[in-house]
Design a protein around this motif. Structure first.
Motif, PDB file in Angstrom:
ATOM      1  N   TYR A  29       0.758  -1.186   0.206  1.00  7.94           N
ATOM      2  CA  TYR A  29      -0.053  -0.237   0.075  1.00  7.94           C
ATOM      3  C   TYR A  29       0.803   1.150  -0.049  1.00  7.94           C
ATOM      4  CZ  TYR A  29      -3.735  -3.176   1.195  1.00  7.94           C
ATOM      5  OH  TYR A  29      -4.779  -4.263   1.110  1.00  7.94           O
ATOM      6  N   GLY A  30       2.095   1.220   0.509  1.00 12.24           N
ATOM      7  CA  GLY A  30       3.060   2.203   0.611  1.00 12.24           C
ATOM      8  C   GLY A  30       3.497   2.679  -0.673  1.00 12.24           C
ATOM      9  N   LEU A  31       3.968   1.649  -1.528  1.00 11.88           N
ATOM     10  CA  LEU A  31       4.414   1.900  -2.735  1.00 11.88           C
ATOM     11  C   LEU A  31       3.182   2.402  -3.590  1.00 11.88           C
ATOM     12  CD1 LEU A  31       6.391   1.249  -4.833  1.00 11.88           C
ATOM     13  CD2 LEU A  31       5.414  -0.938  -5.075  1.00 11.88           C
ATOM     14  N   VAL A 327       1.384   2.602   7.020  1.00  9.86           N
ATOM     15  CA  VAL A 327       1.296   2.327   5.519  1.00  9.86           C
ATOM     16  C   VAL A 327       2.122   3.389   4.768  1.00  9.86           C
ATOM     17  CG1 VAL A 327      -0.029   2.358   3.463  1.00  9.86           C
ATOM     18  CG2 VAL A 327      -0.744   0.869   5.397  1.00  9.86           C
ATOM     19  N   VAL A 328       1.871   4.773   5.047  1.00  8.13           N
ATOM     20  CA  VAL A 328       2.414   5.810   4.527  1.00  8.13           C
ATOM     21  C   VAL A 328       3.791   5.856   5.011  1.00  8.13           C
ATOM     22  CG1 VAL A 328       2.333   8.174   4.234  1.00  8.13           C
ATOM     23  CG2 VAL A 328       0.204   7.023   4.276  1.00  8.13           C
ATOM     24  N   ALA A 330       5.857   3.337   5.646  1.00  6.03           N
ATOM     25  CA  ALA A 330       6.317   2.294   4.836  1.00  6.03           C
ATOM     26  C   ALA A 330       6.663   2.948   3.254  1.00  6.03           C
ATOM     27  CB  ALA A 330       5.586   1.289   4.423  1.00  6.03           C
ATOM     28  N   GLY A 331       5.817   4.063   3.083  1.00  6.69           N
ATOM     29  CA  GLY A 331       6.001   4.605   1.697  1.00  6.69           C
ATOM     30  C   GLY A 331       7.149   5.432   1.884  1.00  6.69           C
ATOM     31  N   GLY A 332       7.253   6.274   2.915  1.00  2.18           N
ATOM     32  CA  GLY A 332       8.211   6.796   3.251  1.00  2.18           C
ATOM     33  C   GLY A 332       9.859   6.163   3.117  1.00  2.18           C
ATOM     34  N   VAL A 333       9.636   5.076   3.688  1.00  5.92           N
ATOM     35  CA  VAL A 333      11.040   4.257   3.412  1.00  5.92           C
ATOM     36  C   VAL A 333      11.330   3.973   1.963  1.00  5.92           C
ATOM     37  CG1 VAL A 333      11.980   1.915   4.143  1.00  5.92           C
ATOM     38  CG2 VAL A 333      10.573   2.892   5.622  1.00  5.92           C
ATOM     39  N   VAL A 334      10.187   3.705   1.124  1.00  5.29           N
ATOM     40  CA  VAL A 334      10.268   3.520  -0.151  1.00  5.29           C
ATOM     41  C   VAL A 334      10.910   4.578  -0.834  1.00  5.29           C
ATOM     42  CG1 VAL A 334       9.063   3.098  -2.570  1.00  5.29           C
ATOM     43  CG2 VAL A 334       8.429   1.761  -0.330  1.00  5.29           C
ATOM     44  N   LEU A 335      10.505   5.802  -0.564  1.00  4.20           N
ATOM     45  CA  LEU A 335      11.199   6.947  -0.951  1.00  4.20           C
ATOM     46  C   LEU A 335      12.649   7.076  -0.488  1.00  4.20           C
ATOM     47  CD1 LEU A 335       8.160   9.690  -0.312  1.00  4.20           C
ATOM     48  CD2 LEU A 335       9.321   9.176  -2.443  1.00  4.20           C
ATOM     49  N   VAL A 336      12.922   6.893   0.548  1.00  8.27           N
ATOM     50  CA  VAL A 336      14.488   6.880   0.961  1.00  8.27           C
ATOM     51  C   VAL A 336      15.219   5.933   0.118  1.00  8.27           C
ATOM     52  CG1 VAL A 336      15.898   6.413   2.715  1.00  8.27           C
ATOM     53  CG2 VAL A 336      13.768   7.696   3.240  1.00  8.27           C
ATOM     54  N   LEU A 337      14.678   4.572  -0.147  1.00  6.74           N
ATOM     55  CA  LEU A 337      15.251   3.743  -1.010  1.00  6.74           C
ATOM     56  C   LEU A 337      15.652   4.270  -2.473  1.00  6.74           C
ATOM     57  CD1 LEU A 337      13.986   0.369   0.230  1.00  6.74           C
ATOM     58  CD2 LEU A 337      16.073   1.107   0.660  1.00  6.74           C
ATOM     59  N   LEU A 338      14.452   4.849  -2.947  1.00 10.37           N
ATOM     60  CA  LEU A 338      14.552   5.508  -4.215  1.00 10.37           C
ATOM     61  C   LEU A 338      15.498   6.627  -4.430  1.00 10.37           C
ATOM     62  CD1 LEU A 338      10.672   5.715  -4.999  1.00 10.37           C
ATOM     63  CD2 LEU A 338      12.494   4.381  -6.218  1.00 10.37           C
TER      64      LEU A 338
END
Length: 502
Positions: A29-31, A327-328, A330-338
């Motif tokens: 969902y974060g993605l 969930v959001v 987790a989206g923040g973690v995805v942004l850091v990885l990006l």
């Protein structure tokens, strides 16, 4: 032998946003949240980088930095620390509100160091004034929040339309192929939402983005060939464009941007609070605004710009009903990885803009619909709430449908009112104060005008005793359920409370 104690279970969260869904679904969902706002977060550094005359490699540094800082800012906003973070499902990213001001600073010859210095100084001041700005939450009743939420959705719809047409500046902008691809993405999302299992319905945005991108690949409308061109891993270098410089005029102009950001973030916090169904008070708003400003103050250190909440993601919360702030996060973690894995950013960047536009139509329309639902709860009887809604929404839509409406006004005025969200919010707050606080007593006499709805009619309670199920009144006659007229007699007569038997 004593009874065995039941196993301890985790307490049910007292707030909807505190629900934990597990690692896998949270990141899925974060993605979705990341993909929804990806185009918006990379647009400002792209525009600023081009205006500053940077090379493609340097612009890539700005974009990676924006993703990295956006992820950290999202974690601060959603997880929170004392006095910082609203703890709501809000994605943070580079605010577009400051682009015009930053372009003006660049044109003044200060370069990126002057831009970064103005952001740092204005953000530090913003941290100090955030609690005072948050005090105005008492002036945000449903008639105001409904206008704000509706204006957010309506303001974003042209953004979705531009994406669906291929994105501003694309060679085939507005082609039937682009709009058709957007339609495919929207159709997939609608079908999954309607006919998919609950799990598929919640992931409808993500799945539609993936499937529509695959369709685009078969049609030759996207290309993944350059995904592995460039570094796989890279951490943003602090002050990669030089140490910041502090110019008073630039700082003052960015302070205006801070106030605009405050207005929009407050609107987003209220909107997502309404969607989630949780309590939002002045302390929570102040914590959210301070998180914005702390992130903005740190952002230039890593070559990025003013941070704010993204309205796009409010629609995703509304349409998926996934209210968890984790969930959001987790989206923040995805942004850091990006941000530290540019290769992932290049994969996401390969998603065709029309595909984002197709799902954006539904997302942003959902935000507007949520605002309309809030406005439906407003009392319009014997007050001027109707004119508050009418003028505020019209005022907010002016810069959306006529972008050059304020073209001849001073720059500071354009910065504030060029945003439809800011325009609608400011007008709604001012009119609410005027009509429901300052001059409310003058309307208590029962004054009437074209914008005041008629007062509700009343019927004596004892009159209901003479009615039976199915009775109705038409043409001056009382008719029972069998179509027989019921005789009406003067008040006080025994017949008035003794209806005829059939």
């Amino acid at each position: 032998m004593g009874r065995k104690k039941p196993a301890t279970t985790a307490a049910t969260p007292t707030r909807p946003e505190d629900e934990r869904l597990g690692i896998a679904p949270s990141f899925a969902y974060g993605l979705q949240h990341v993909l929804t706002m990806y185009g918006g977060i990379i647009a400002p550094p792209l525009v600023i980088g081009q205006a500053a005359g940077l090379s493609q490699l340097e612009i890539g540094v700005l974009i990676a930095s924006a993703l990295f800082i956006g992820g950290l800012a999202t974690l601060l906003q959603t997880i929170g620390i004392p006095f910082f973070g609203s703890q709501l499902p809000l994605v943070q990213g580079v605010s577009f509100a400051g682009v015009a001001t930053m372009l003006a600073i660049l044109s003044g010859g200060g370069g990126l160091p002057a831009v970064f210095g103005a952001i740092i100084a204005s953000a530090v001041i913003g941290v100090l004034i955030a609690p005072f700005f948050a005090m105005i939450v008492k002036f945000f009743p449903p008639v105001v929040t409904g206008v704000v939420i509706t204006s957010i959705g309506l303001t974003l719809i042209p953004v979705a339309g531009t994406w669906a047409m291929g994105g501003a500046g694309s060679e085939d902008f507005g082609s039937p192929a682009n709009i058709g691809l957007a339609g495919i993405a929207l159709a997939i999302m609608v079908l999954l939402t309607k006919f998919g299992t609950p799990a598929l319905a919640r992931l409808a945005i993500l799945i539609s983005l993936v499937l529509a991108t695959i369709v685009a690949a078969f049609l030759g409308m996207t290309d993944f060939a350059g995904v592995f061109d460039g570094p796989i891993f890279a951490i943003p270098t602090p002050f990669a464009f030089g140490l910041p410089t502090f110019e008073p005029a630039a700082i003052i102009s960015m302070l205006i941007v801070v106030l605009v950001t405050f207005t929009e973030t407050t609107a987003d916090i209220l909107a997502v609070g309404e969607v989630v169904g949780t309590k939002v008070d002045s302390k929570r708003i102040a914590a959210g605004l301070r998180a914005d400003m702390l992130s903005s103050a740190v952002s230039p250190v890593f070559n990025s710009f003013t941070q704010s909440a993204f309205a796009q993601n409010v629609g995703l919360v509304a349409i998926t009903k996934v209210k968890s702030r984790w969930v959001v996060a987790a989206g923040g973690v995805v942004l850091v990885l990006l941000g530290v894995l540019p290769v992932l950013g290049r994969i996401v960047a390969a998603i065709p803009t029309p595909v984002l536009g197709g799902v954006g139509v539904a997302l942003f329309g959902t935000v507007a619909a949520s605002g309309i639902a809030t406005l439906a709860k407003v009392d319009y009887k014997n007050n001027l709430n109707l004119i508050i809604v009418a003028i505020s929404l019209a005022f907010g839509m002016l810069p959306v449908v006529l972008p050059d409406f304020y073209h001849e006004f001073p720059t500071w005025f354009q910065i504030i009112f060029h945003s439809g969200i800011s325009s609608a919010t400011i007008m709604a707050v001012l009119l609410n104060i005027l009509f429901n606080h300052v001059v409310r007593r003058s309307n208590s006499r029962g004054d009437r005008n074209a914008f005041i709805a008629a007062a509700g009619r009343t019927v004596p309670e004892e009159a209901l005793d003479a009615l039976e199920e199915g009775d109705y009144y038409v043409g001056g006659k009382l008719i029972d359920k069998d179509g027989v007229e019921v005789k009406v007699v003067p008040t006080g007569s025994i017949a008035a409370v003794d209806p005829p038997q059939h």
